[in-house]
Scaffold this active site. Structure first.
Site, PDB file in Angstrom:
ATOM      1  N   LYS A   1       0.739  -1.180   0.107  1.00 38.75           N
ATOM      2  CA  LYS A   1      -0.035  -0.007  -0.067  1.00 38.75           C
ATOM      3  C   LYS A   1       0.870   1.393   0.023  1.00 38.75           C
ATOM      4  O   LYS A   1       1.913   1.346   0.885  1.00 38.75           O
ATOM      5  CB  LYS A   1      -0.778   0.163   1.042  1.00 38.75           C
TER       6      LYS A   1
ATOM      7  N   GLY B   1      -0.705   8.442  -0.524  1.00 37.78           N
ATOM      8  CA  GLY B   1      -0.737   9.776  -1.691  1.00 37.78           C
ATOM      9  C   GLY B   1       0.331  10.627  -1.480  1.00 37.78           C
ATOM     10  O   GLY B   1       0.700  11.091  -2.200  1.00 37.78           O
TER      11      GLY B   1
ATOM     12  N   GLY C   1      -5.072  10.977  -0.434  1.00 40.62           N
ATOM     13  CA  GLY C   1      -5.959  11.785   0.425  1.00 40.62           C
ATOM     14  C   GLY C   1      -5.363  13.332   0.279  1.00 40.62           C
ATOM     15  O   GLY C   1      -6.272  14.197   0.434  1.00 40.62           O
TER      16      GLY C   1
ATOM     17  N   ASP D   1      -5.907   2.105   3.610  1.00 36.13           N
ATOM     18  CA  ASP D   1      -5.071   1.013   4.190  1.00 36.13           C
ATOM     19  C   ASP D   1      -6.340  -0.212   4.348  1.00 36.13           C
ATOM     20  O   ASP D   1      -5.732  -1.483   4.324  1.00 36.13           O
ATOM     21  CB  ASP D   1      -4.957   1.795   5.824  1.00 36.13           C
TER      22      ASP D   1
ATOM     23  N   LYS E   1      -4.040   2.592   9.633  1.00 37.83           N
ATOM     24  CA  LYS E   1      -2.828   1.402   9.207  1.00 37.83           C
ATOM     25  C   LYS E   1      -2.808   0.403  10.313  1.00 37.83           C
ATOM     26  O   LYS E   1      -2.579  -0.508   9.924  1.00 37.83           O
ATOM     27  CB  LYS E   1      -1.587   2.513   8.781  1.00 37.83           C
TER      28      LYS E   1
END
Length: 242
Positions: free
Chosen positions: A5, A8, A38, A153, A208
Site C-alpha cells: 500500500k 498519497g 488523500g 489502508d 494503518k
C-alpha cells in the site's frame, strides 16, 4: 505474494516514485499495489471551497467530496502512477475497486459515502498476478447506490486477506510506528491500542495499525509499516497477540 500500500503523500515526490520503480524491478513475482491519494483529494476540496473533515482518521465524504474522490483517486492519481510504471517497463494495470466489482463495500453512514470492504474478487486478482501483471488499485469501492470512498489502508488489508498474501506492507513517509522518539521494531495489538488511547499513535496512523491487525486476524502472515528505504527489511512489524 505481496501487497504493498502506497500513501498519497509519497506519490507526490519524484524521488519516491523513482525508488519505488527501482524496487519493483527487483521483485519477482510482482506485487499488487494499492494507493492512496488523500492529500490530492484535500487539495481539490479546498479549491472548491470545502473543508476536509475526519473522524477516527477517515475522511467524511459528502456528495461533492465523493465526486472529487472518484475523479482524483480512480482518475488522475491512478492513471499517473500507471503511466509512470508502464513507461519504466512494468506491466501495470490500473483499476479501482468498483471495476468488475473487485471490492464490494458496506456503507459507514456516519462518514457519508464511505465504505468498508466486505468482499474481494480474489480469484480475478490472483489470475492477473499469475499472468505477471502488476495490478494498481485505487481505493474506490462498489456498494449500495454506487461508488464509495474507501480508506486505502483498509482496502489493502482486505485484498491481502482475500488473496491471501504472504506479506502486506504499508509504505508511508515515516520509517515505522514511533514511540518515545524511537521506531518500534514490533508492536502487538494490546500495545497498539494503548498507544492509540494515549495519543501516541494518531491521525492517519490509526487506520494503518488497525488495518494491519485485521489483516493478521484474517490470515495474512506478515504485516509491516515502513518507508521506502525499509521496504525489503525494516519498519515496524505488527504482531497478533501471542
Amino acid at each position: 505474494m505481496r501487497v504493498i500500500k502506497i500513501g498519497g503523500h509519497e506519490l507526490d515526490q519524484p524521488s519516491f516514485l523513482e525508488g519505488l520503480i527501482a524496487a519493483l524491478r527487483r521483485m519477482r513475482p510482482l506485487p499488487l499495489l494499492v494507493h492512496g491519494g488523500g492529500k490530492a483529494v484535500s487539495a481539490w476540496q479546498q479549491r472548491v471551497g470545502l473543508t476536509p473533515r475526519y473522524i477516527g482518521g477517515l475522511r467524511v465524504t459528502d456528495d461533492e467530496t465523493r465526486e472529487l474522490a472518484v475523479m482524483t483517486l480512480a482518475g488522475l492519481t491512478n492513471k499517473s502512477l500507471v503511466a509512470a510504471l508502464t513507461q519504466a517497463g512494468l506491466p501495470a494495470l490500473g483499476l479501482c475497486g468498483a471495476d468488475l466489482a473487485l471490492v464490494r463495500v458496506e456503507p459507514l453512514p456516519e462518514l457519508g459515502w464511505v465504505g468498508k470492504p466486505s468482499a474481494v474478487d480474489a480469484e480475478r486478482l490472483r489470475h492477473w498476478l499469475a499472468e505477471g501483471l502488476l495490478p494498481v488499485i485505487a481505493p474506490i469501492g462498489l456498494g449500495p447506490g454506487g461508488l464509495y470512498n474507501v480508506n486505502a489502508d483498509q482496502m489493502a488489508a482486505a485484498i491481502a486477506a482475500a488473496l491471501p498474501a504472504e506479506e502486506l506492507v504499508f509504505l508511508t513517509d515515516v520509517p515505522g510506528v514511533q514511540a518515545e522518539g524511537m521506531v518500534r521494531p514490533s508492536l502487538r495489538a494490546r500495545e497498539a491500542e494503548a498507544l492509540i488511547a494515549a495519543g501516541v499513535i494518531r491521525d492517519g496512523m490509526i487506520p494503518k495499525v488497525r488495518s494491519a491487525l485485521e489483516a493478521l486476524a484474517a490470515g495474512v502472515r506478515r504485516v509491516r509499516i515502513t518507508n521506502l528505504s525499509g521496504l525489503e527489511a525494516g519498519g515496524t512489524e505488527i504482531l497478533a497477540e501471542a
